[in-house]
Scaffold this motif. Structure first.
Motif, mmCIF file in Angstrom:
data_model
loop_
_atom_site.group_PDB
_atom_site.id
_atom_site.type_symbol
_atom_site.label_atom_id
_atom_site.label_comp_id
_atom_site.label_asym_id
_atom_site.label_seq_id
_atom_site.Cartn_x
_atom_site.Cartn_y
_atom_site.Cartn_z
ATOM 1 N N ARG A 106 1.377 9.353 7.246
ATOM 2 C CA ARG A 106 1.988 8.946 5.974
ATOM 3 C C ARG A 106 2.421 7.491 6.071
ATOM 4 O O ARG A 106 2.629 6.963 7.168
ATOM 5 N N ALA B 30 -7.291 7.568 6.801
ATOM 6 C CA ALA B 30 -7.311 8.988 6.439
ATOM 7 C C ALA B 30 -8.433 9.717 7.173
ATOM 8 O O ALA B 30 -8.275 10.854 7.646
ATOM 9 N N VAL C 227 0.860 -1.192 0.000
ATOM 10 C CA VAL C 227 0.000 0.000 0.000
ATOM 11 C C VAL C 227 0.889 1.232 0.000
ATOM 12 O O VAL C 227 1.746 1.395 0.868
ATOM 13 N N GLU C 228 0.686 2.136 -0.964
ATOM 14 C CA GLU C 228 1.499 3.332 -1.047
ATOM 15 C C GLU C 228 0.782 4.569 -0.519
ATOM 16 O O GLU C 228 1.408 5.599 -0.277
ATOM 17 N N GLU C 229 -0.524 4.504 -0.371
ATOM 18 C CA GLU C 229 -1.299 5.624 0.137
ATOM 19 C C GLU C 229 -2.055 5.198 1.388
ATOM 20 O O GLU C 229 -2.396 4.018 1.557
ATOM 21 N N ILE C 230 -2.360 6.196 2.217
ATOM 22 C CA ILE C 230 -3.118 5.937 3.445
ATOM 23 C C ILE C 230 -4.496 5.436 3.064
ATOM 24 O O ILE C 230 -5.213 6.069 2.269
ATOM 25 N N SER D 140 5.210 4.619 4.563
ATOM 26 C CA SER D 140 6.500 4.418 3.908
ATOM 27 C C SER D 140 6.812 2.928 3.875
ATOM 28 O O SER D 140 6.301 2.157 4.691
ATOM 29 N N THR E 27 5.971 -2.449 5.843
ATOM 30 C CA THR E 27 5.244 -1.179 5.710
ATOM 31 C C THR E 27 5.282 -0.448 7.061
ATOM 32 O O THR E 27 5.122 -1.081 8.114
ATOM 33 N N LYS F 65 -1.435 14.355 11.161
ATOM 34 C CA LYS F 65 -0.882 14.044 9.850
ATOM 35 C C LYS F 65 -0.394 12.600 9.869
ATOM 36 O O LYS F 65 0.168 12.138 10.869
#
Length: 661
Positions: free
Chosen positions: A637, A626, A618-621, A639, A646, A635
């Motif tokens: 993120r 979110a 998974v590259e996005e939240i 990585s 992950t 905030k």
């Protein structure tokens, strides 16, 4: 809520302290010499004054007729000097002079005021070798002097003098005709306890008025006739001795032994309590009488000490004193030589009587308590011992100097008492005003506290509702995902119907997912029903890690637990749900075998890092994370480290504009 009320009442105490300080500042500056005293000190001083006043002679005005005092000639204006001098006839050691004002009753009311007492004057004493004299007292309007109705006492170190002079610098007007002059009721000059000015010659400049009549005469300045009745404190008065009508017995006193005296003082029968007076002040006083002294009881060796005849009512008064040659004897007789006739009455209705007979030696009455008897047989209406009991109609008879000084002291205390009452009234008014404002402040604070309490309760209820909505949303997401997974597993079970092992595995997965869904429902229901959930955030997070990752290796490290414990409940729950969603995603999608959690809390920032060794890719939240990130105001993120796996990193600022979020 306890902290809220504690803070509110601390503010209330600060407000009251501020008002106390402000009131203290306001009290200063307008009370004169009394500004430095507290309310309790002023009240204590007032009580002390009242206690002392109870021990002093009272101001009782004379009634009836009698001499008024001395009046000078009229002058053109207040600055014209008037001088009055008393010749003591020999040098005397004197240490006090008393000036007694002539009093005027205001016909428009009951007020009594000093009449033509000088507004400014000097008092000098001297002898034949010092005609200019020595100044012993100076009074003026500029120095704050204001004439009063009480005697004015002037004390000074003992000095030898043969005359006393009063020189005016500013005159007042005679009340009845509004002309400037000098008027005094009496001047007393004391040598120890003795008034050495008694019946001494009086001279005046610019001279005596041509109209001098009976009540106003220079000799009345030194006759010891003052406008007051001797009214001592404490004791009740006694009756005077008074013979029956037509009876004129001799009045005799036995001193018990030969004693020396140089003055005779007689107190007239006090009958001013009758309204109007039945007599003009001459009740019981013969028109002519003699005072005899003897060493034998039968007065065979009698000698005349005083032979006095009065012509008008102004020649006598409530207290009459005569100076005689120094005499030593045991027995004293008062003999009625010429009774006091009643005009227009044919029968004899006169009688003899006195309130007290005093024989004075250096101001001390040696006759008090001595035996007294009538010189004629018969039963008297009143006992002769009343002549020497030391009491008049008002109470105990005082020494003349003590009496004048007590009246002067009463005046000083009453002036001070008036200033105290003004100061106390001002402070009581300020206290009442402060109390009124304090009540208003307290009422305002109480209303504000009640309003804040209601608002706080409303906000708390609203916050609880939002928390329940978030928990319900979390339950909705988890139920939806689990039900979707169950549906997919059901389809897979249909496809595996002919493969028993694959079918059993699918059914086990469905059962496990069903149990996990039930636990999730029970957990969310518990969170909704329990108001204290997440009070201990760290314990809740550890509990969920152990429950959800029981089949995986996991590590958890937490720093700053004290800071975490002070977070708002809603923040704790949002942070908890974010972390729980991370764990659920790892279980569902990553295929991880090892999970590491790091939670670091500092006074300004919270950082939550969740790392797994799976292949979630998974590259996005995710949308669920979110949404929870937005609710937190944080905030987040994702990585993917080079060594695989992950990492989800959440950062939350705890302060904004200096305030705790």
């Amino acid at each position: 809520m306890v902290n809220f009320f504690d803070g509110a009442f601390r503010k209330l105490l600060k407000v009251l302290l501020f008002l106390r300080i402000v009131s203290g500042v306001a009290c200063a500056g307008d009370l004169g010499d009394l500004s430095g005293y507290s309310l309790s000190e002023l009240e204590s001083r007032r009580e002390m004054i009242h206690e002392e006043l109870d021990t002093l002679a009272k101001l009782s005005l004379r009634g009836g007729m009698g001499s008024v005092g001395f009046r000078s000639s009229f002058v053109k204006n207040a600055n014209n000097p008037v001088r009055v001098q008393i010749d003591l006839e020999k040098k005397e050691l004197i240490d006090q002079i008393v000036l007694v004002p002539t009093l005027w009753r205001d016909l428009t009311g009951d007020e009594v005021v000093p009449d033509a007492f000088p507004a400014g004057f000097r008092v000098l004493v001297g002898d034949a070798s010092n005609k200019a004299g020595k100044l012993i007292g100076e009074f003026s309007r500029e120095s704050g002097f204001k004439p009063g109705i009480y005697p004015l006492v002037i004390d000074f170190p003992e000095i030898s003098a043969s005359w006393v002079r009063i020189e005016t610098t500013e005159l007042n007007q005679l009340t009845e005709i509004r002309k400037y002059m000098l008027q005094l009721a009496e001047v007393l000059v004391f040598s120890g306890e003795t008034n050495v000015a008694l019946h001494k010659p009086v001279s005046c400049f610019p001279g005596f008025p041509d109209y001098v009549t009976s009540p106003f005469d220079p000799r009345f300045l030194v006759d010891e006739s003052v406008p007051f009745s001797m009214d001592a404190a404490g004791d009740e008065g006694r009756h005077a001795y008074l013979s029956i009508i037509g009876d004129h017995p001799d009045l005799n006193i036995d001193l018990g032994a030969p004693l020396t005296f140089s003055r005779i003082r007689l107190h007239a029968v006090e009958q001013q309590n009758t309204v109007p007076q039945a007599y003009a002040g001459d009740l019981g006083i013969p028109r002519r009488f003699r005072v005899l002294g003897a060493d034998s009881r039968d007065f065979s060796d009698a000698r005349v000490l005083l032979d006095y005849a009065w012509e008008t009512i102004y020649d006598i008064g409530p207290i009459m004193e005569w100076e005689i040659p120094e005499t030593t004897c045991r027995y004293v007789k008062i003999k009625d030589v010429e009774p006091n006739p009643s005009i227009g009455v044919t029968m004899d209705i006169s009688r003899i009587g006195f309130s007290e007979v005093e024989l004075l030696d250096q101001g001390k009455n040696i006759a008090v308590g001595k035996a007294a008897w009538r010189g004629r047989k018969g039963r008297p209406s009143r006992p002769p011992k009343l002549l020497t009991d030391g009491y008049n109609a008002f109470g105990k008879i005082l020494n003349l100097r003590i009496w004048m000084n007590q009246l002067a002291r009463r005046h000083d205390l009453e002036v001070e008492l008036g200033a105290l009452e003004v100061a106390l009234t001002a402070q009581h008014m300020r206290q009442a005003q402060i109390l009124t404002w304090s009540r208003r402040v307290i009422l305002t604070l109480l209303v504000s506290i009640a309003a804040l309490f209601l608002v706080s309760r409303i906000l708390q209820r609203k916050n609880e509702t939002k928390i329940r909505h978030r928990i319900a949303a979390n339950l909705h997401d988890e139920l939806g995902a689990n039900l979707h997974a169950i549906g997919m597993l059901g389809d897979l079970a249909k496809d595996s119907f002919d493969h028993r092992e694959q079918l059993e595995d699918t059914m086990d997965r469905i059962r496990s997912l069903t149990e996990r869904t039930g636990k999730a429902v029970r957990n969310c229901a518990h969170m909704i029903q329990t108001e204290g959930v997440c009070d201990d955030l760290v314990a809740e997070m550890r509990r969920d890690v152990d429950r959800l990752l029981c089949d995986l290796n996991h590590e958890m490290s937490i720093e700053g637990e004290e800071i975490l414990s002070r977070l708002k409940r809603r923040t704790k729950i949002d942070l908890y749900l974010f972390y729980k969603e991370c764990l659920v995603n790892i279980i569902r999608h990553s295929g991880a075998t090892h999970v590491i959690t790091k939670l670091v809390a500092t006074p300004g920032l919270i950082a939550l890092e969740v790392h797994d060794d799976g292949d979630g890719g998974v590259e996005e939240i995710p949308l669920s994370l979110a949404r929870r990130t937005r609710l937190l105001g944080a905030k987040a993120r994702i990585s993917m480290p080079e060594n695989g796996g992950t990492t989800v990193l959440l950062t939350l600022r705890l302060r904004r504009f200096g305030l705790l979020l």
